[in-house]
Motif scaffolding. Structure first.
Motif, PDB file in Angstrom:
ATOM      1  N   ALA A 108       1.053  -1.086   0.030  1.00 43.03           N
ATOM      2  CA  ALA A 108      -0.039  -0.153  -0.069  1.00 43.03           C
ATOM      3  C   ALA A 108       0.936   1.279   0.055  1.00 43.03           C
ATOM      4  O   ALA A 108       1.724   1.301   0.624  1.00 43.03           O
ATOM      5  N   GLY A 109       0.472   2.238  -0.682  1.00 45.89           N
ATOM      6  CA  GLY A 109       1.251   3.551  -0.891  1.00 45.89           C
ATOM      7  C   GLY A 109       2.325   3.544  -1.541  1.00 45.89           C
ATOM      8  O   GLY A 109       3.252   4.446  -1.532  1.00 45.89           O
ATOM      9  N   MET A 110       2.573   2.744  -2.567  1.00 47.47           N
ATOM     10  CA  MET A 110       3.886   2.475  -3.263  1.00 47.47           C
ATOM     11  C   MET A 110       3.398   2.533  -4.780  1.00 47.47           C
ATOM     12  O   MET A 110       3.392   1.284  -5.475  1.00 47.47           O
ATOM     13  N   LEU A 131      -1.971  -4.730  -4.741  1.00 45.89           N
ATOM     14  CA  LEU A 131      -1.481  -3.541  -4.646  1.00 45.89           C
ATOM     15  C   LEU A 131      -2.476  -2.420  -4.544  1.00 45.89           C
ATOM     16  O   LEU A 131      -3.444  -2.446  -5.109  1.00 45.89           O
ATOM     17  N   VAL A 132      -2.254  -1.578  -3.395  1.00 45.58           N
ATOM     18  CA  VAL A 132      -3.279  -0.274  -3.305  1.00 45.58           C
ATOM     19  C   VAL A 132      -2.241   0.720  -3.413  1.00 45.58           C
ATOM     20  O   VAL A 132      -1.801   1.294  -2.503  1.00 45.58           O
ATOM     21  N   PRO A 133      -2.080   1.402  -4.731  1.00 44.31           N
ATOM     22  CA  PRO A 133      -1.205   2.487  -4.928  1.00 44.31           C
ATOM     23  C   PRO A 133      -1.314   3.657  -4.170  1.00 44.31           C
ATOM     24  O   PRO A 133      -0.394   4.295  -3.862  1.00 44.31           O
ATOM     25  N   ALA A 134      -2.422   4.119  -3.801  1.00 46.73           N
ATOM     26  CA  ALA A 134      -3.044   5.153  -3.319  1.00 46.73           C
ATOM     27  C   ALA A 134      -4.124   4.950  -2.309  1.00 46.73           C
ATOM     28  O   ALA A 134      -5.318   5.200  -2.682  1.00 46.73           O
ATOM     29  N   VAL A 142      -7.227   1.626   5.710  1.00 45.67           N
ATOM     30  CA  VAL A 142      -6.837   0.690   4.635  1.00 45.67           C
ATOM     31  C   VAL A 142      -5.648  -0.297   5.085  1.00 45.67           C
ATOM     32  O   VAL A 142      -6.064  -1.315   4.901  1.00 45.67           O
ATOM     33  N   VAL A 143      -4.749   0.078   5.822  1.00 45.39           N
ATOM     34  CA  VAL A 143      -3.653  -0.888   6.091  1.00 45.39           C
ATOM     35  C   VAL A 143      -4.198  -1.840   7.018  1.00 45.39           C
ATOM     36  O   VAL A 143      -3.946  -3.298   7.023  1.00 45.39           O
ATOM     37  N   ALA A 144      -5.037  -1.083   8.126  1.00 44.95           N
ATOM     38  CA  ALA A 144      -5.767  -2.172   8.977  1.00 44.95           C
ATOM     39  C   ALA A 144      -6.529  -3.395   8.524  1.00 44.95           C
ATOM     40  O   ALA A 144      -6.346  -4.326   8.954  1.00 44.95           O
ATOM     41  N   ALA A 145      -7.407  -2.709   7.441  1.00 49.16           N
ATOM     42  CA  ALA A 145      -8.121  -3.659   6.865  1.00 49.16           C
ATOM     43  C   ALA A 145      -7.324  -4.878   5.969  1.00 49.16           C
ATOM     44  O   ALA A 145      -7.536  -6.152   6.005  1.00 49.16           O
ATOM     45  N   THR A 157       4.343   5.570   3.666  1.00 46.47           N
ATOM     46  CA  THR A 157       3.718   6.937   3.942  1.00 46.47           C
ATOM     47  C   THR A 157       4.584   7.985   3.455  1.00 46.47           C
ATOM     48  O   THR A 157       5.766   8.081   3.504  1.00 46.47           O
ATOM     49  N   ALA A 158       3.840   9.180   2.881  1.00 43.21           N
ATOM     50  CA  ALA A 158       4.469  10.406   2.488  1.00 43.21           C
ATOM     51  C   ALA A 158       4.288  11.352   3.632  1.00 43.21           C
ATOM     52  O   ALA A 158       3.384  11.489   4.211  1.00 43.21           O
TER      53      ALA A 158
END
Length: 223
Positions: A108-110, A131-134, A142-145, A157-158
């Motif tokens: 996630a986030g990449m 993949l969860v790009p955004a 989202v990450v918890a799920a 994370t940005a």
């Protein structure tokens, strides 16, 4: 431990049925509190017993043989949160053996993760990689799920590391679900940090040639 006797006078005096009912309620409440304390003590004792036992293969996810010495239990301990920085290749190297063993992984986030390289260079099965790009501003949810449904979750994370409370919340979710969370950007409060500290490419000559091999140096250290 010092003890104190209760003086049954005034409000504490038993003068009728109402007073009896009140005292019984107090005793029952105190007993319930002791039961809860005893249950908590049993849970702590069980956790201590587990901590004293040797590594359990069912409680770890596999890593490449060359990386095993970087982890205290020789693999990714389920329920842990790890920081892995320095290279996307390092992340793929951590994901590959987990997926090869039949587990599922999510990133996630990449948005620039590089799916083609993951498949062709590291043999990561695309059908076991989500993949969860955004994930957006509500990325912790989202990450918890993802931790609920995947054995290994990589999250980036940005804008700097997340708040300590967010890390603690996600760590609790990982422990509850028995999954592993890898932070692909610098986080504070993780259990272990794995970092690519140096790399050397082999194959280029004096201005010509092809890259054939890369030597990587990876280090790990506790939180």
């Amino acid at each position: 431990m010092a003890s104190a006797e209760r003086a049954w006078s005034g409000a504490g005096r038993i003068t009728g049925p109402a007073d009896v009912a009140r005292v019984i309620a107090e005793v029952n409440a105190a007993g319930l509190g002791r039961d809860r304390t005893a249950a908590l003590a049993r849970s702590v004792a069980t956790a201590d017993d587990v901590a004293l036992m040797g590594p359990d293969a069912s409680r770890t996810l596999p890593v490449l043989p060359g990386l095993a010495d970087l982890f205290p239990v020789g693999g990714l301990r389920r329920g842990s949160v790890i920081t892995a920085t320095g290279s996307t290749s390092l992340l793929m190297a951590l994901i590959a053996p987990v997926v090869a063993a039949g587990s599922w992984a999510a990133v996630a986030g990449m948005p620039d993760f590089g799916v083609l390289a993951a498949i062709t260079d590291y043999g990561i099965a695309s059908e076991r990689l989500a993949l969860v790009p955004a994930p957006g501003p509500d990325w912790p949810t989202v990450v918890a799920a993802l931790l609920d449904g995947f054995d290994l979750v990589v999250a980036a994370t940005a804008g700097g590391p997340p708040a300590d409370s967010v890390v603690r919340s996600l760590a609790a979710r990982a422990r509850q679900r028995g999954s592993v969370l890898i932070a692909a950007s610098p986080w504070t409060g993780t259990d272990l940090t794995v970092e690519l500290v140096a790399r050397q490419w082999i194959g280029l000559g004096a201005g010509r040639g092809r890259l054939r091999l890369m030597h990587s140096s990876v280090a790990s250290y506790g939180a």
